[in-house]
Motif scaffolding. Sequence first.
Motif, PDB file in Angstrom:
ATOM      1  N   LEU A 200       0.827  -1.203   0.000  1.00  0.00           N
ATOM      2  CA  LEU A 200       0.000   0.000   0.000  1.00  0.00           C
ATOM      3  C   LEU A 200       0.866   1.258   0.000  1.00  0.00           C
ATOM      4  CD1 LEU A 200      -2.885   1.026  -0.026  1.00  0.00           C
ATOM      5  CD2 LEU A 200      -2.889   0.887   2.471  1.00  0.00           C
ATOM      6  N   ASP A 201       1.940   1.260   0.805  1.00  0.00           N
ATOM      7  CA  ASP A 201       2.878   2.391   0.789  1.00  0.00           C
ATOM      8  C   ASP A 201       3.443   2.590  -0.614  1.00  0.00           C
ATOM      9  OD1 ASP A 201       2.490   2.818   3.490  1.00  0.00           O
ATOM     10  OD2 ASP A 201       4.389   1.901   4.093  1.00  0.00           O
ATOM     11  N   SER A 202       3.829   1.488  -1.257  1.00  0.00           N
ATOM     12  CA  SER A 202       4.358   1.560  -2.627  1.00  0.00           C
ATOM     13  C   SER A 202       3.309   2.104  -3.589  1.00  0.00           C
ATOM     14  CB  SER A 202       4.814   0.184  -3.104  1.00  0.00           C
ATOM     15  OG  SER A 202       5.898  -0.266  -2.352  1.00  0.00           O
ATOM     16  N   ASP A 203       2.058   1.701  -3.400  1.00  0.00           N
ATOM     17  CA  ASP A 203       0.974   2.197  -4.254  1.00  0.00           C
ATOM     18  C   ASP A 203       0.800   3.714  -4.097  1.00  0.00           C
ATOM     19  OD1 ASP A 203       0.539  -0.382  -5.140  1.00  0.00           O
ATOM     20  OD2 ASP A 203      -1.238  -0.703  -3.878  1.00  0.00           O
ATOM     21  N   TYR A 204       0.860   4.198  -2.866  1.00  0.00           N
ATOM     22  CA  TYR A 204       0.764   5.648  -2.639  1.00  0.00           C
ATOM     23  C   TYR A 204       1.906   6.364  -3.353  1.00  0.00           C
ATOM     24  CZ  TYR A 204      -2.968   6.224   0.848  1.00  0.00           C
ATOM     25  OH  TYR A 204      -4.165   6.297   1.488  1.00  0.00           O
ATOM     26  N   GLN A 205       3.124   5.845  -3.184  1.00  0.00           N
ATOM     27  CA  GLN A 205       4.289   6.482  -3.791  1.00  0.00           C
ATOM     28  C   GLN A 205       4.209   6.460  -5.312  1.00  0.00           C
ATOM     29  OE1 GLN A 205       7.640   4.570  -1.881  1.00  0.00           O
ATOM     30  NE2 GLN A 205       6.931   5.235   0.128  1.00  0.00           N
ATOM     31  N   GLU A 206       3.752   5.364  -5.868  1.00  0.00           N
ATOM     32  CA  GLU A 206       3.606   5.267  -7.320  1.00  0.00           C
ATOM     33  C   GLU A 206       2.529   6.230  -7.810  1.00  0.00           C
ATOM     34  OE1 GLU A 206       2.190   1.980 -10.623  1.00  0.00           O
ATOM     35  OE2 GLU A 206       3.109   1.270  -8.777  1.00  0.00           O
ATOM     36  N   THR A 207       1.405   6.257  -7.131  1.00  0.00           N
ATOM     37  CA  THR A 207       0.288   7.114  -7.537  1.00  0.00           C
ATOM     38  C   THR A 207       0.663   8.584  -7.493  1.00  0.00           C
ATOM     39  OG1 THR A 207      -1.332   5.500  -6.777  1.00  0.00           O
ATOM     40  CG2 THR A 207      -2.082   7.782  -6.968  1.00  0.00           C
TER      41      THR A 207
ATOM     42  N   GLY B 197       3.611   9.825  -7.373  1.00  0.00           N
ATOM     43  CA  GLY B 197       4.884  10.093  -8.031  1.00  0.00           C
ATOM     44  C   GLY B 197       4.742  10.504  -9.484  1.00  0.00           C
ATOM     45  N   THR B 198       3.562  10.298 -10.066  1.00  0.00           N
ATOM     46  CA  THR B 198       3.338  10.697 -11.455  1.00  0.00           C
ATOM     47  C   THR B 198       3.079  12.195 -11.519  1.00  0.00           C
ATOM     48  OG1 THR B 198       0.942  10.398 -11.354  1.00  0.00           O
ATOM     49  CG2 THR B 198       2.271   8.445 -11.943  1.00  0.00           C
ATOM     50  N   ASP B 199       3.147  12.776 -12.715  1.00  0.00           N
ATOM     51  CA  ASP B 199       2.846  14.203 -12.857  1.00  0.00           C
ATOM     52  C   ASP B 199       1.418  14.497 -12.412  1.00  0.00           C
ATOM     53  OD1 ASP B 199       5.380  14.746 -13.791  1.00  0.00           O
ATOM     54  OD2 ASP B 199       4.797  14.736 -15.908  1.00  0.00           O
ATOM     55  N   ALA B 200       0.475  13.649 -12.832  1.00  0.00           N
ATOM     56  CA  ALA B 200      -0.926  13.844 -12.421  1.00  0.00           C
ATOM     57  C   ALA B 200      -1.050  13.692 -10.910  1.00  0.00           C
ATOM     58  CB  ALA B 200      -1.828  12.849 -13.140  1.00  0.00           C
ATOM     59  N   GLY B 201      -0.372  12.712 -10.344  1.00  0.00           N
ATOM     60  CA  GLY B 201      -0.416  12.503  -8.905  1.00  0.00           C
ATOM     61  C   GLY B 201       0.155  13.678  -8.136  1.00  0.00           C
ATOM     62  N   LYS B 202       1.209  14.278  -8.657  1.00  0.00           N
ATOM     63  CA  LYS B 202       1.801  15.458  -8.007  1.00  0.00           C
ATOM     64  C   LYS B 202       0.830  16.627  -8.036  1.00  0.00           C
ATOM     65  CE  LYS B 202       6.520  14.058  -8.883  1.00  0.00           C
ATOM     66  NZ  LYS B 202       7.729  14.254  -9.655  1.00  0.00           N
ATOM     67  N   ARG B 203       0.085  16.778  -9.139  1.00  0.00           N
ATOM     68  CA  ARG B 203      -0.915  17.849  -9.207  1.00  0.00           C
ATOM     69  C   ARG B 203      -2.024  17.609  -8.184  1.00  0.00           C
ATOM     70  NH1 ARG B 203       0.218  17.202 -14.710  1.00  0.00           N
ATOM     71  NH2 ARG B 203      -1.648  15.922 -15.028  1.00  0.00           N
ATOM     72  N   VAL B 204      -2.455  16.361  -8.072  1.00  0.00           N
ATOM     73  CA  VAL B 204      -3.491  16.025  -7.086  1.00  0.00           C
ATOM     74  C   VAL B 204      -2.950  16.246  -5.679  1.00  0.00           C
ATOM     75  CG1 VAL B 204      -4.862  14.133  -6.124  1.00  0.00           C
ATOM     76  CG2 VAL B 204      -4.717  14.438  -8.605  1.00  0.00           C
ATOM     77  N   LEU B 205      -1.723  15.857  -5.424  1.00  0.00           N
ATOM     78  CA  LEU B 205      -1.123  16.055  -4.117  1.00  0.00           C
ATOM     79  C   LEU B 205      -1.039  17.540  -3.768  1.00  0.00           C
ATOM     80  CD1 LEU B 205       0.055  14.310  -1.846  1.00  0.00           C
ATOM     81  CD2 LEU B 205       2.300  14.648  -2.884  1.00  0.00           C
ATOM     82  N   ASP B 206      -0.684  18.365  -4.743  1.00  0.00           N
ATOM     83  CA  ASP B 206      -0.666  19.815  -4.524  1.00  0.00           C
ATOM     84  C   ASP B 206      -2.055  20.314  -4.133  1.00  0.00           C
ATOM     85  OD1 ASP B 206       2.021  20.007  -5.147  1.00  0.00           O
ATOM     86  OD2 ASP B 206       1.670  20.679  -7.196  1.00  0.00           O
ATOM     87  N   HIS B 207      -3.068  19.825  -4.838  1.00  0.00           N
ATOM     88  CA  HIS B 207      -4.440  20.232  -4.541  1.00  0.00           C
ATOM     89  C   HIS B 207      -4.836  19.780  -3.127  1.00  0.00           C
ATOM     90  CE1 HIS B 207      -8.660  21.073  -5.104  1.00  0.00           C
ATOM     91  NE2 HIS B 207      -8.914  19.848  -4.667  1.00  0.00           N
ATOM     92  N   LEU B 208      -4.507  18.547  -2.788  1.00  0.00           N
ATOM     93  CA  LEU B 208      -4.839  18.036  -1.460  1.00  0.00           C
ATOM     94  C   LEU B 208      -4.117  18.826  -0.373  1.00  0.00           C
ATOM     95  CD1 LEU B 208      -4.840  14.190  -2.119  1.00  0.00           C
ATOM     96  CD2 LEU B 208      -6.823  15.686  -1.772  1.00  0.00           C
TER      97      LEU B 208
ATOM     98  N   LEU C  33       3.357   8.246   2.208  1.00  0.00           N
ATOM     99  CA  LEU C  33       4.394   8.655   1.260  1.00  0.00           C
ATOM    100  C   LEU C  33       5.766   8.689   1.919  1.00  0.00           C
ATOM    101  CD1 LEU C  33       2.509  11.513  -0.590  1.00  0.00           C
ATOM    102  CD2 LEU C  33       3.061   9.245  -1.478  1.00  0.00           C
ATOM    103  N   ARG C  34       5.775   8.529   3.232  1.00  0.00           N
ATOM    104  CA  ARG C  34       7.015   8.587   4.013  1.00  0.00           C
ATOM    105  C   ARG C  34       7.751   9.907   3.797  1.00  0.00           C
ATOM    106  NH1 ARG C  34       8.983   2.475   4.598  1.00  0.00           N
ATOM    107  NH2 ARG C  34       6.915   1.598   4.618  1.00  0.00           N
TER     108      ARG C  34
END
Length: 94
Positions: free
Chosen positions: A11-18, A20-31, A69-70
Amino acid sequence: MKGKQKRESKLDSDYQETFGTDAGKRVLDHLYRELGYEFSSTLPSDGNRDIGSFNEGRRSTWVLIARRLRKSNEDLRRAFDESEQRRMKEIEYE
């Protein structure tokens, strides 16, 4: 590795993979903006317990994501600041 530990590691790896993508980074910024660690979870001065509970729910969701995401909140804040600077430059050039 035992079953639960293996699932948690995956699950930790899944979070990091998700995230870690450009789209994921945009979502993380929003969150970060919406759920940010820096939101107060204390009761507002008017004593409205619902607002305090709501803010704590937002904050605890952010803390869970950061832990998976550690990353420390400082690391995530730095990434957010860098992303915000890039976004502002893009707006300047539009």
